[in-house]
Design an enzyme around this catalytic site. Structure first.
Site, short mmCIF file in Angstrom:
data_model
loop_
_atom_site.label_atom_id
_atom_site.label_comp_id
_atom_site.label_asym_id
_atom_site.label_seq_id
_atom_site.Cartn_x
_atom_site.Cartn_y
_atom_site.Cartn_z
N SER A 187 3.24 -32.40 -4.45
CA SER A 187 2.23 -33.36 -4.05
C SER A 187 1.64 -34.04 -5.27
O SER A 187 1.63 -33.48 -6.37
CB SER A 187 1.10 -32.67 -3.27
OG SER A 187 0.31 -31.87 -4.16
N ASP A 188 1.16 -35.26 -5.08
CA ASP A 188 0.25 -35.81 -6.06
C ASP A 188 -1.01 -34.96 -6.04
O ASP A 188 -1.23 -34.17 -5.11
CB ASP A 188 -0.05 -37.28 -5.75
CG ASP A 188 -0.47 -38.07 -6.99
OD1 ASP A 188 -0.94 -37.44 -7.97
OD2 ASP A 188 -0.35 -39.30 -6.99
N TRP A 189 -1.83 -35.09 -7.04
CA TRP A 189 -2.95 -34.18 -7.20
C TRP A 189 -3.98 -34.38 -6.09
O TRP A 189 -4.57 -35.44 -5.96
CB TRP A 189 -3.57 -34.37 -8.58
CG TRP A 189 -2.95 -33.48 -9.63
CD1 TRP A 189 -3.62 -32.72 -10.53
CD2 TRP A 189 -1.55 -33.22 -9.88
NE1 TRP A 189 -2.73 -32.00 -11.33
CE2 TRP A 189 -1.46 -32.28 -10.95
CE3 TRP A 189 -0.37 -33.66 -9.30
CZ2 TRP A 189 -0.24 -31.81 -11.44
CZ3 TRP A 189 0.85 -33.19 -9.79
CH2 TRP A 189 0.91 -32.29 -10.84
#
Length: 760
Positions: free
Chosen positions: A287-289
């Site tokens: 995932s992106d953060w």
């Protein structure tokens, strides 16, 4: 301890355990976390070799990597497999992201670190050209070398995965993070992404292709839903990811936004159907953060690792961790899915040879005092300087005012704040400021400058005592600017335009640009200088296109130089171009329009919006609608002249039904000017009418070096990938029957040779 220059192989031999860090409460109880740093006693001398080449890196096939991963993962408990998929939490580890680790069987914590152009939150590292500059070089070998040197630094710092390259499309020119990626054309973006990945992974570092998919603007990026039709998805936005999978990319990062109403990181369509299904991706999806929004849906729909682990930064809870273990035990997520998640991560680790003495992190992003402050730059400034010059685009050169002649110029004036240093210091946080010289945008895609050669520095150093140089590092003192310019033989005006990521607002721009004008009233400064000096040169450092029609054709503006975002060696690479030490060969990786309204897409404030331009992104839109750009895609001048001769196009073998269909094209490039130089011949393809395609699509380019008076061939091969369009009726890539037209030229609008061929 002084900063120490050491090889990655040596790094692995100096590992020690620091004090154990307590586990966040969402970890499983059997997980034991020990933060590791490196200690080196004394300096290690650099040898006369490339000390940053990863020694004896053995890159495995995916099959071999999975065989090794299977043997390890089959010995793990559910809790251990879940730990591998779960980040340990924001600021808990030494990296921007750290995955969980296991013991008995042992699997290490992985260090994941920004950025696509260098190491964020670290010292002793290089800060190079932006992705958009790499694309502007149109130099496949140079782009690959850029990946190699970056990854050698990541490896030497003990980083398992570089969070890059970025490959989102320059759909709207105001997009804040456009400069991190490779421009407006999917073919160019795909080539640049693949070459970058090959360079990164040759050093045994995982590349992370991002962001899947539709993250083309910063405005409302965590809330909005982009709606992309099937053909556009495949031909434009998925295209670079397909090329990345072909390059064996280890990881893909899913984006913040929703895709057709579903969050990207829990999109079965994007992750399972497209990426893992159609493209056959074998690595892991992270995932992106804080872009994870669920436990069950995310896991079942293809997300393999949540980063940085906590639901929101420092929340103390995670959608994975105990919640994922619970979901498995309750039957909401099958254990086979968690096994697959762990297998993908472990296989990527094995594939890049990271089980063979990979160094542990020797820096700390959030507690710098814990790091070893190792200098891993080597001589990478040379690569950065070369790429900075290679990616500089010469837009105008009236009366051959460039290159500058030291013997003919007595007095040169340099005007504008962009020519000089930031008065507030070398590095503001994540470059979230706009004072002084612009050599990078802002946000997580940056790396601190170890130093910054400004244009003023570079020009003065190159000119030496051969001319008098005066400067005014102000954008607002118009009176002083006019006086200085009027007294000079040549006046150079430095202007810029900035953008970045949405978590920082700079001068009212929250990531995306509010407009396409030059910042700091740059148009006014240019016009004032041009009014009083008949030999004005404008230098634009910019994240992307700006509106410039009002001044670019002013008769006193003899040259316009476009260095983009060149990184730490900016002034030196610019001086190399200005004084003719390097002949410019850069090309625009995007279209510069006459007015904002000419572009096909704008930044949307809506929560749901469609990519209504479809496949006609960038220059395709201008071609489709007969719009005359100010400077077209692929445009760039040289100090010499090239002639295209003996062009030929042949169907080598196959027809439209043959999976091995192949078309070759070649052309002879002659240098008929007075300087050695490099030309960038480009191939554009027009499809049969049945394909209902854009008027022409980039399908090849090469950088060809030709000495003055010499000639060199450019050879292109188009196979099924380049000859296909996506048929929404069959949901497949199809080579259409009928007449194709192949165009060879120096830009999308400067076609030198056209020839048709037919596939039956």
């Amino acid at each position: 301890m002084k900063p120490t220059l050491i090889t990655s192989a040596i790094l692995a031999a100096f590992v020690w355990q620091s004090t154990a860090t307590p586990s966040p409460k969402y970890w499983d109880e059997d997980f034991s976390y020990t933060h590791q740093l490196l200690s080196v006693d004394g300096d290690i001398k650099q040898q006369d070799q490339d000390v940053f080449k990863a020694a004896n890196v053995q890159i495995l096939s995916w099959d071999d990597a999975y065989n090794k991963a299977r043997a390890l993962v089959q010995s793990m408990s559910i809790e251990q497999k879940v730990n591998i998929t779960t980040g340990i939490g924001w600021t808990t580890g030494s990296c921007v992201g750290n995955s969980g680790r296991t013991t008995n069987p042992d699997f290490p914590e992985l260090c994941l670190q920004d950025s696509p152009l260098g190491i964020r939150y670290a010292d002793g590292v290089s800060s190079g050209v932006a992705g958009v500059n790499a694309a502007a070089s149109f130099d496949k070998e140079g782009i690959r070398r850029r990946g190699e040197y970056m990854a050698s630094e990541f490896r030497a710092k003990g980083i398992n995965a570089q969070l890059g390259p970025s490959m989102n499309m320059m759909r709207a020119p105001q997009g804040g993070r456009n400069w991190e990626a490779f421009g407006e054309d999917p073919y160019l973006v795909g080539v640049a992404a693949a070459e970058t990945i090959r360079g990164i992974q040759s050093q045994g570092v995982m590349a992370v292709a991002k962001h899947l998919i539709g993250n083309e603007q910063e405005t409302n990026r965590q809330l909005h839903s982009v709606h992309i039709d099937e053909r556009t998805m495949h031909e434009v936005y998925l295209w670079p990811f397909a090329r990345s999978v072909e390059a064996d990319v280890a990881s893909v990062m899913c984006s913040y936004n929703k895709i057709n109403g579903v969050y990207a990181c829990e999109s079965d369509y994007a992750i399972n159907h497209l990426l893992k299904g159609q493209l056959g991706f074998k690595g892991y999806v992270q995932s992106d953060w804080s872009a994870t929004h669920s436990t069950v849906d995310s896991a079942n729909n293809g997300l393999d690792m949540t980063m940085p682990g906590d639901i929101t930064f420092n929340s103390g809870d995670s959608y994975f961790g105990k919640n994922l273990t619970k979901a498995v035990k309750m039957g909401s997520v099958r254990e086979e899915r968690v096994t697959d998640m762990a297998m993908r991560i472990v296989a990527a680790w094995y594939k890049l040879g990271q089980d063979q003495g990979f160094p542990q992190p020797n820096f700390d992003s959030f507690r710098p005092e814990r790091g070893m402050h190792l200098d891993v730059q080597g001589n990478h400034k040379r690569e950065i300087r070369q790429m900075g010059a290679a990616s500089t685009v010469l837009l105008k050169n009236q009366d051959n005012i460039l290159p500058l002649s030291s013997s003919q110029i007595k007095k040169l004036s340099i005007i504008g704040s962009d020519a000089g240093p930031n008065p507030n210091g070398l590095n503001c946080e994540d470059h979230g400021c706009a004072n002084g010289h612009l050599a990078q945008g802002w946000g997580s895609g940056t790396a601190n400058y170890p130093y910054l050669i400004t244009p003023l520095d570079g020009i003065k150093q190159r000119a030496g005592n051969s001319m008098t140089i005066t400067e005014l590092l102000s954008d607002t003192d118009i009176g002083a600017a006019k006086k200085l310019a009027s007294e000079a033989d040549i006046a150079m005006v430095f202007v810029n335009a900035n953008s970045g990521e949405e978590f920082i607002t700079v001068e009212g721009h929250k990531g995306d640009r509010n407009h396409l004008n030059l910042w700091h009233d740059g148009d006014r400064l240019i016009e004032a200088v041009a009014e009083v000096n008949k030999n004005t040169i404008v230098v634009v450092h910019s994240v992307g296109p700006v509106l410039m029609e009002n001044w670019v054709k002013h008769p006193h503006i003899k040259a316009v130089v476009w260095p983009g975002l060149p990184g730490q060696e900016s002034g030196n690479s610019l001086a190399d171009i200005l004084f003719g030490d390097v002949n410019p060969s850069g090309r625009l990786p995007y279209t510069i329009a006459r007015k904002l309204e000419d572009y096909p897409a704008k930044i949307s404030n809506e929560m749901n919006f469609h990519y209504s331009e479809g496949i006609d992104v960038g220059y395709r839109w201008f071609d489709r609608h007969g719009i005359d750009p100010l400077f077209e895609f692929g445009y760039g001048l040289s100090y010499t002249q090239f002639e295209y001769t003996d062009a030929q196009v042949n169907v080598v073998h196959g027809d439209s039904q043959d999976p091995n269909v192949e078309v070759s094209a070649n052309v002879m490039i002659k240098n008929i000017g007075q300087f050695d130089g490099a030309e960038i011949p480009q191939v554009y393809l027009s499809f049969p009418s049945v394909a209902e395609n854009s008027p022409q699509l980039l399908r090849g380019f090469e950088k060809v070096f030709v000495p003055k008076g010499g000639q060199a061939p450019a050879v292109f091969t188009l196979k099924k990938t380049e000859l296909s369009y996506f048929d929404v009726n069959t949901h497949k890539w199809v080579v259409p029957k009928g007449e194709f037209v192949l165009h060879i030229g120096s830009s999308s609008r400067n076609i030198k040779h056209t020839q048709s061929f037919t596939l039956n």
